[in-house]
Every structure is written in structure tokens, then in C-alpha cells.
Design an enzyme around this catalytic site. Structure first.
Site, mmCIF file in Angstrom:
data_model
loop_
_atom_site.group_PDB
_atom_site.id
_atom_site.type_symbol
_atom_site.label_atom_id
_atom_site.label_comp_id
_atom_site.label_asym_id
_atom_site.label_seq_id
_atom_site.Cartn_x
_atom_site.Cartn_y
_atom_site.Cartn_z
ATOM 1 N N SER A 84 -28.618 -35.572 15.316
ATOM 2 C CA SER A 84 -27.641 -35.891 14.266
ATOM 3 C C SER A 84 -27.458 -37.392 14.061
ATOM 4 O O SER A 84 -26.713 -37.803 13.168
ATOM 5 C CB SER A 84 -26.291 -35.269 14.624
ATOM 6 O OG SER A 84 -25.745 -35.857 15.788
ATOM 7 N N THR A 216 -22.849 -36.102 13.919
ATOM 8 C CA THR A 216 -22.498 -37.517 13.810
ATOM 9 C C THR A 216 -21.908 -37.912 15.141
ATOM 10 O O THR A 216 -21.442 -37.056 15.878
ATOM 11 C CB THR A 216 -21.410 -37.670 12.706
ATOM 12 O OG1 THR A 216 -21.982 -37.365 11.448
ATOM 13 C CG2 THR A 216 -20.805 -39.058 12.646
ATOM 14 N N THR A 234 -24.469 -41.842 11.928
ATOM 15 C CA THR A 234 -25.008 -40.505 11.636
ATOM 16 C C THR A 234 -26.355 -40.565 10.925
ATOM 17 O O THR A 234 -26.692 -41.577 10.299
ATOM 18 C CB THR A 234 -24.025 -39.740 10.719
ATOM 19 O OG1 THR A 234 -24.409 -38.369 10.618
ATOM 20 C CG2 THR A 234 -23.989 -40.324 9.321
ATOM 21 N N ARG A 244 -28.532 -39.921 -0.558
ATOM 22 C CA ARG A 244 -27.193 -39.338 -0.362
ATOM 23 C C ARG A 244 -26.458 -40.121 0.742
ATOM 24 O O ARG A 244 -27.025 -40.410 1.782
ATOM 25 C CB ARG A 244 -27.326 -37.863 0.024
ATOM 26 C CG ARG A 244 -25.990 -37.170 0.378
ATOM 27 C CD ARG A 244 -25.695 -37.183 1.859
ATOM 28 N NE ARG A 244 -24.558 -36.341 2.201
ATOM 29 C CZ ARG A 244 -23.983 -36.331 3.409
ATOM 30 N NH1 ARG A 244 -24.429 -37.099 4.360
ATOM 31 N NH2 ARG A 244 -22.971 -35.548 3.651
ATOM 32 N N ASP A 247 -19.739 -39.475 4.615
ATOM 33 C CA ASP A 247 -18.443 -40.109 4.858
ATOM 34 C C ASP A 247 -18.491 -41.181 5.953
ATOM 35 O O ASP A 247 -17.635 -42.064 5.996
ATOM 36 C CB ASP A 247 -17.399 -39.050 5.227
ATOM 37 C CG ASP A 247 -17.805 -38.221 6.442
ATOM 38 O OD1 ASP A 247 -19.006 -38.062 6.684
ATOM 39 O OD2 ASP A 247 -16.900 -37.731 7.146
ATOM 40 N N THR A 267 -16.401 -36.101 12.006
ATOM 41 C CA THR A 267 -17.763 -35.567 11.948
ATOM 42 C C THR A 267 -17.690 -34.243 11.195
ATOM 43 O O THR A 267 -16.647 -33.609 11.173
ATOM 44 C CB THR A 267 -18.348 -35.330 13.358
ATOM 45 O OG1 THR A 267 -17.563 -34.351 14.034
ATOM 46 C CG2 THR A 267 -18.375 -36.600 14.182
ATOM 47 N N GLY A 268 -18.801 -33.834 10.622
ATOM 48 C CA GLY A 268 -18.807 -32.581 9.855
ATOM 49 C C GLY A 268 -19.113 -32.852 8.396
ATOM 50 O O GLY A 268 -19.600 -33.938 8.046
HETATM 51 N N1 ASP Z 1 -20.258 -36.433 8.362
HETATM 52 C C1 ASP Z 1 -21.690 -36.563 8.311
HETATM 53 C C2 ASP Z 1 -22.115 -36.701 6.909
HETATM 54 O O1 ASP Z 1 -21.628 -35.967 6.074
HETATM 55 C C3 ASP Z 1 -22.450 -35.425 8.876
HETATM 56 C C4 ASP Z 1 -21.861 -34.757 10.055
HETATM 57 O O2 ASP Z 1 -21.011 -35.271 10.732
HETATM 58 O O3 ASP Z 1 -22.269 -33.648 10.353
HETATM 59 O O4 ASP Z 1 -23.007 -37.475 6.654
#
Ligand code: ASP
Length: 366
Positions: A84, A216, A234, A244, A247, A267-268
Site C-alpha cells: 500500500s 496507506t 501511500t 488520480r 486524500d 487511511t482508506g
Molecule cells: N487513502 C488512500 C487513498 O485514497 C488509500 C488508502 O488508504 O487505502 O489514496
């Protein structure tokens, strides 16, 4: 507070603190074990326990707190097995790894970020150079790569054999309409196929269904003097459209700190966070007196409430993605919250590295 009237839908917090509010009323504030902690600490997303430990140790050695968080996160960026972040991060839809990172320094309230950076395994270190050596906050794409080269960073292929094969499996099985054969369209070889030495294990590891992955690393620190700093790094959403940006490099969304209050990170699913600027919201909630876990939970509920698109809902009406928030307050209290149960916060404090449970919006798994 909306969560009091929506208890059938939202998880009941493990413990509720009665907090006096204006007019003599009280509100119920969910609490977590990190509320009572005071003094220096480093916190991180669960994959960043080593990052928190390293950041905490560097803090004791007197390093600038931005270096502490960046060097902590660097351990995860350098790990080819964490898919990640950094080296070994899952690539975009073209099979190219693109990294995002941000760092924020409480004492100066400065931030530095890079986004869509290719070929450099430590984007958080590049983000720190943006913070320290430029007047800018965010540098992206080709410009970020040129800046990184000027700062002496060395380019390399960030795709590992394992992530290349995972991408290939996703790409080949995307549609039967293209010229790449899906797994079930290929005939079995007549006899053995030649496999390059060292590649067999990775080929075997690529078996199984391929979906979109997120992940992340976030790390925040609080020093003995009460200063804070935070960092998020990340490779973003796997198979994303090239260019792309999630966040993580957006200050106020995936990372924020204010030296008067504390830090927050996430994260997410970045898209859900970008539309809600949760890290800023969490810090501002703590400024109004909320404990870190309650502030994270409030942000998580806001994300749920604002997720209105049908494609983002499961058959049970709940959202079909997760988002995790982490917060560290200036007095040393820390906490986390997620949408679904099972989330944890990595911590390193005077008791050593450990994890605590995150609060959650929904009371059953996805
Ligand atoms: N937040 C990260 C993003 O959208 C990805 C993640 O944390 O899974 O790039």
C-alpha cells in the site's frame, strides 16, 4: 448529536462520557482507552507500528519532529511486502506505481506534499524537502519527479515481481472483450512451462481473486514540549486512473496538524475523505474539547451521512467501503475510529509499542 437518535443504526460506544455543554445540558461522548494517556507519544495506522516505534525513538534522540514522522513512515515505504506504500505499492491501471505523501510540522504550521510521484520509493522524504526547501505546499507528477531528482533522490522500478503479477492478473481478467486472455480462457500448457529462477514463488502468490486494494501509512508524534507533527504516505487506490490523487497528500483531508490542538490522519477510501476534509474536522473537533477517538468517530459518521451515491451502498444500506481515522491530542490523549469494527491504532509511548481498538460507526463487519 445525531448518533444518539440513530442508535439502531450506529454502534453504541463502549463507554460514554457525559460532557457538559452550553445551557446546562450534557452530551454523551464515546471514549477509548487512549483518552487518559498524557505526555509524549507516537501513533500510526496499524501497518505503522514500526513507524510509531521509530518516530518515538528518534524523538527521544532530539530529532526535529518532522524527521521523526518521515523516518518512521520510511520503514513502511521501504518494505516491499507492504503493497500500500512506497516500494512494492500496487500500481495504477497502466501498471505504474504512483505515490502520494504529505508531512506537516506543528511548530511552524508548514506543510509539504507530493502527488502522483513515480519512481521514488520515499515520497514522504520528498514531501519534507518541499516543506523545508520551497515556498510551495504541493508538487505533483513530472514536476515532483524533477524536484526529487534535484534533491538527490534516485529513481528505481517500484514494482515488485509480486505486484507486477497481481496487476497483470487484474488487467487480464478485466474483460473478455479485449485481446488479453482471462485465466479461464487460457489452455493449460502441454507439459512444464519455463519459469525464470526466482519468479516461481511470486507466480504462485498471484493466484486468487483480484480486487481493488487500499492502504496507506499515517504517523503522528507529540513531543515532551507539546509540539506535534504528522505524515501520511501511500501508493493510493490500486489500479487507479493515472494521475488520480487521493486524500493522503491533501492537507486537511488525509493529514493535518495544528500545534495548539493536535494531529489527525486517515487511511482508506480517499475519495470519501476528500469530500469531507476529515483530518481538519477531527482537529477542529478536538479544539472544541472532544477526545481524539470521539472526534474521529464524529468524522466517520459524517462520511457515512454524506455517502449518498447508490453505488457506494451495499444491499443492507450501509456503505461498502472503509475509512479509518487516527488522532493525537496535544496533551497526549490518542484514539481512532473506523466505519466497520476491527480497526486498531498503533501506538508507541512510555509503555512501548502496542495497539488499541478503534471505535466504529457500524457494529457488525462489512
Ligand atoms: N487513502 C488512500 C487513498 O485514497 C488509500 C488508502 O488508504 O487505502 O489514496
Amino acid at each position: 448529536m445525531t448518533h444518539l437518535t440513530r442508535r439502531a443504526f450506529l454502534a453504541v460506544p463502549p463507554v460514554a462520557l457525559l460532557v457538559p455543554v452550553a445551557g446546562g445540558a450534557v452530551r454523551h461522548e464515546p471514549t477509548s482507552v487512549g483518552d487518559s494517556h498524557r505526555g509524549p507519544a507516537a501513533i500510526a495506522s496499524l501497518n505503522g507500528l514500526r513507524a510509531a516505534e521509530r518516530a518515538y525513538a528518534l524523538m527521544q534522540e532530539g530529532y526535529d519532529l518532522a524527521d521523526c514522522v518521515v523516518q518512521g513512515v520510511r520503514i513502511v515505504e521501504d518494505d516491499p511486502n507492504d503493497t500500500s506504500v512506497g516500494l512494492g505499492g500496487l500500481p495504477n491501471e497502466d501498471g505504474v506505481v504512483e505515490l502520494d505523501a504529505s508531512v506537516m510540522h506543528g511548530p511552524t504550521h508548514k506543510c509539504g506534499s507530493v502527488a502522483s510521484l513515480r519512481g521514488i520509493r520515499n515520497p514522504a522524504m520528498v514531501a519534507l524537502e518541499v516543506l523545508r526547501r520551497t515556498d510551495h505546499c504541493l508538487i505533483v507528477g513530472e514536476g515532483a519527479l524533477r524536484f526529487a531528482r534535484q534533491m538527490g533522490f534516485v529513481e528505481e522500478n517500484l514494482l515488485t515481481e509480486s505486484t507486477r503479477l497481481e496487476w497483470l492478473k487484474w488487467r487480464e481478467n478485466m474483460t473478455k472483450e479485449d485481446d488479453r486472455l482471462d485465466d479461464d480462457e487460457r489452455d493449460a500448457p502441454v507439459g512444464k512451462t519455463f519459469v525464470e529462477p526466482g519468479k516461481a514463488a511470486a507466480m504462485a502468490g498471484a493466484a486468487g481473486p483480484v480486487k481493488h486494494h487500499t492502504g496507506t501509512v499515517h504517523c503522528s508524534v507529540l513531543t515532551k514540549a507539546g509540539d506535534v507533527s504528522s505524515c501520511t504516505s501511500t501508493s493510493g487506490l490500486s489500479w487507479k486512473i493515472p494521475g488520480r490523487v487521493g486524500d493522503s497528500p491533501i492537507v486537511g483531508a488525509g493529514n493535518y496538524c495544528d500545534n495548539e490542538v493536535g494531529c489527525a490522519g486517515s487511511t482508506g477510501r480517499g475519495e470519501a475523505n476528500l469530500a469531507n476534509l476529515s483530518a481538519f474536522l477531527i482537529v477542529e473537533s478536538m479544539r472544541r474539547g472532544m477526545n481524539p477517538a470521539a472526534a474521529c468517530l464524529e468524522a466517520a459518521k459524517r462520511v457515512v451521512a454524506n455517502s449518498k451515491e447508490r453505488r457506494l451502498k451495499g444491499p443492507d444500506g450501509r456503505v461498502n467501503f472503509d475509512l479509518k481515522f487516527y488522532a493525537l491530542r496535544k496533551d497526549g490523549a490518542y484514539g481512532a475510529a473506523t466505519l466497520f469494527p476491527g480497526g486498531k491504532l498503533a501506538v508507541c509511548d512510555e509503555t512501548g509499542p502496542h495497539t488499541i481498538d478503534a471505535l466504529h460507526v457500524y457494529d457488525t463487519p462489512m
